[in-house]
Structure formats: structure tokens, C-alpha cells
Scaffold this motif. Structure first.
Motif, mmCIF file in Angstrom:
data_model
loop_
_atom_site.group_PDB
_atom_site.id
_atom_site.type_symbol
_atom_site.label_atom_id
_atom_site.label_comp_id
_atom_site.label_asym_id
_atom_site.label_seq_id
_atom_site.Cartn_x
_atom_site.Cartn_y
_atom_site.Cartn_z
ATOM 1 N N LEU A 25 155.690 -5.116 -47.811
ATOM 2 C CA LEU A 25 156.227 -4.115 -46.906
ATOM 3 C C LEU A 25 155.553 -2.761 -47.061
ATOM 4 N N THR A 26 154.882 -2.531 -48.172
ATOM 5 C CA THR A 26 154.239 -1.238 -48.378
ATOM 6 C C THR A 26 152.939 -1.125 -47.601
ATOM 7 N N GLY A 27 152.463 -2.189 -46.987
ATOM 8 C CA GLY A 27 151.254 -2.146 -46.169
ATOM 9 C C GLY A 27 150.058 -2.717 -46.896
ATOM 10 N N PRO A 28 148.986 -2.931 -46.145
ATOM 11 C CA PRO A 28 147.798 -3.539 -46.741
ATOM 12 C C PRO A 28 147.103 -2.573 -47.691
ATOM 13 N N GLU A 29 146.519 -3.120 -48.707
ATOM 14 C CA GLU A 29 145.757 -2.308 -49.642
ATOM 15 C C GLU A 29 144.286 -2.628 -49.457
ATOM 16 N N ILE A 30 143.731 -2.141 -48.365
ATOM 17 C CA ILE A 30 142.323 -2.347 -48.058
ATOM 18 C C ILE A 30 141.658 -0.989 -48.103
ATOM 19 N N THR A 31 140.680 -0.858 -48.964
ATOM 20 C CA THR A 31 139.937 0.383 -49.070
ATOM 21 C C THR A 31 138.496 0.100 -48.707
ATOM 22 N N ILE A 32 137.989 0.804 -47.726
ATOM 23 C CA ILE A 32 136.590 0.675 -47.325
ATOM 24 C C ILE A 32 135.886 1.933 -47.803
ATOM 25 N N LEU A 33 134.986 1.762 -48.764
ATOM 26 C CA LEU A 33 134.312 2.917 -49.353
ATOM 27 C C LEU A 33 133.236 3.478 -48.422
ATOM 28 N N ASN A 34 132.487 2.607 -47.772
ATOM 29 C CA ASN A 34 131.464 3.036 -46.826
ATOM 30 C C ASN A 34 131.071 1.846 -45.971
ATOM 31 N N GLY A 35 130.352 2.111 -44.922
ATOM 32 C CA GLY A 35 129.948 1.045 -44.016
ATOM 33 C C GLY A 35 128.700 1.429 -43.255
ATOM 34 N N GLU A 36 128.413 0.689 -42.196
ATOM 35 C CA GLU A 36 127.240 0.943 -41.381
ATOM 36 C C GLU A 36 127.341 2.266 -40.625
ATOM 37 N N GLU A 37 128.559 2.675 -40.321
ATOM 38 C CA GLU A 37 128.796 3.899 -39.571
ATOM 39 C C GLU A 37 129.774 4.762 -40.355
ATOM 40 N N ASN A 39 133.206 6.321 -41.540
ATOM 41 C CA ASN A 39 134.489 5.638 -41.678
ATOM 42 C C ASN A 39 135.430 5.965 -40.527
ATOM 43 N N GLY A 40 136.288 5.008 -40.220
ATOM 44 C CA GLY A 40 137.326 5.208 -39.222
ATOM 45 C C GLY A 40 138.618 5.641 -39.897
ATOM 46 N N ASN A 41 139.713 5.462 -39.212
ATOM 47 C CA ASN A 41 141.035 5.811 -39.725
ATOM 48 C C ASN A 41 141.415 4.848 -40.843
ATOM 49 N N SER A 42 141.717 5.370 -42.017
ATOM 50 C CA SER A 42 142.027 4.510 -43.176
ATOM 51 C C SER A 42 143.318 3.720 -42.982
ATOM 52 N N ASN A 43 144.143 4.107 -42.018
ATOM 53 C CA ASN A 43 145.351 3.337 -41.717
ATOM 54 C C ASN A 43 145.071 2.158 -40.792
ATOM 55 N N CYS A 44 143.838 2.033 -40.346
ATOM 56 C CA CYS A 44 143.479 0.985 -39.384
ATOM 57 C C CYS A 44 142.385 0.081 -39.941
ATOM 58 N N THR A 45 142.543 -0.371 -41.158
ATOM 59 C CA THR A 45 141.564 -1.282 -41.755
ATOM 60 C C THR A 45 142.025 -2.714 -41.545
ATOM 61 N N LYS A 46 141.068 -3.616 -41.446
ATOM 62 C CA LYS A 46 141.407 -5.006 -41.159
ATOM 63 C C LYS A 46 140.424 -5.946 -41.828
ATOM 64 N N VAL A 47 140.960 -7.064 -42.319
ATOM 65 C CA VAL A 47 140.142 -8.176 -42.782
ATOM 66 C C VAL A 47 140.314 -9.275 -41.746
ATOM 67 N N CYS A 48 139.214 -9.753 -41.227
ATOM 68 C CA CYS A 48 139.241 -10.791 -40.203
ATOM 69 C C CYS A 48 138.269 -11.875 -40.660
#
Length: 149
Positions: A25-37, A39-48
């Protein structure tokens, strides 16, 4: 095992399940340190993740010993280019291949992978052509991590 012991085990299991539920219930714990572009909104991270399928992968021969496939990830809803990790799964001979984790031309909606038979192997069943890729049920297993807003 006594009835008293079973009650204790049941209570312990219920407490563990309740604790797991609280963590979820506390939400996903996904941290994206860096990427190709940027960073976007840290509340909108997804694993697909997904697969191209053993019998549905559209392998295309691109050399006499190599195949490629375009993988559609548009349903993931990424707004920035995600980080993509791949592997090849199949019924046989995929251990002969090289390039199995190579990702080309990643976008928010697709990427391409290209594989070929390692030059040290001469078994014709492992030739990297579309016929053998389909016969050996090679498919791309993938995981993408990125931003959706």
C-alpha cells in the motif's frame, strides 16, 4: 504437530501477510537513477515486461547468419525512452547465439534486437536464420523500466 502449534503458525502467517499488504500500500519502490533522456516524474515509474512468444515472434533474416525482430512495447505507456534488458528463450540452440542482450533503436514504443550464431559453432541447426529461429522457438524475453509521466 499439536493444535496449539497450528494456531501459532496460522497467526504468524496472518501477521506476515498483513505486513506484506501494508508494504504494498505504500507504493512501488522503483528508483531510476538515470536513463537515455532526462528523468521524468519519480511518481510515474513503471516496470513493464513481456515476451515476443515462442510461436509468434516475427524473426526476419538480415544476414546469412543473423536474425532481427522489432519488439512493440507501446502498451507500457512510456513517455521517455526506458531502460530495456533482453534475453533469448527457446527450445534449443540459443546458447550458440551472440547478441542476445543487444538492444537497438529503443524508443518509447519499441526496440529491435539482432542476434547471430557465434562464428565458432558450425552446427547448421543453430544457423541464425528466420527458419531456424522459428523451428527452435526462439523469442525475446524483455523487461523495460521507465517513466509514464
Amino acid at each position: 504437530v499439536t493444535n496449539a502449534r497450528l494456531v501459532v503458525l496460522q497467526q504468524t502467517m496472518e501477521e506476515e501477510l498483513e505486513a506484506v499488504g501494508r508494504r504494498e500500500l505504500t507504493g512501488p519502490e522503483i528508483t531510476i537513477l538515470n536513463g537515455e533522456e532526462s528523468n521524468g516524474n519519480s511518481n510515474c515509474t513503471k516496470v513493464c515486461s513481456g515476451t515476443t512468444g515462442r510461436t509468434t515472434t516475427n524473426w526476419i533474416s538480415y544476414t546469412s547468419n543473423g536474425v532481427k525482430v522489432e519488439v512493440d512495447i507501446s502498451e507500457c505507456g512510456f513517455v521517455k525512452i526506458p531502460t530495456v534488458t533482453t534475453s533469448i528463450e527457446g527450445d534449443g540452440y540459443h546458447w550458440y547465439l551472440t547478441g542476445t542482450s543487444a538492444v537497438y533503436d529503443a524508443t518509447t514504443s519499441s526496440f529491435r534486437t539482432q542476434i547471430r550464431r557465434d562464428s565458432g559453432f558450425t552446427d547448421s541447426s543453430a544457423l541464425g536464420n528466420a527458419h531456424n529461429a522459428r523451428r527452435n522457438e526462439w523469442n525475446v524475453e524483455w523487461i523495460a523500466v521507465g517513466f509514464t509521466c
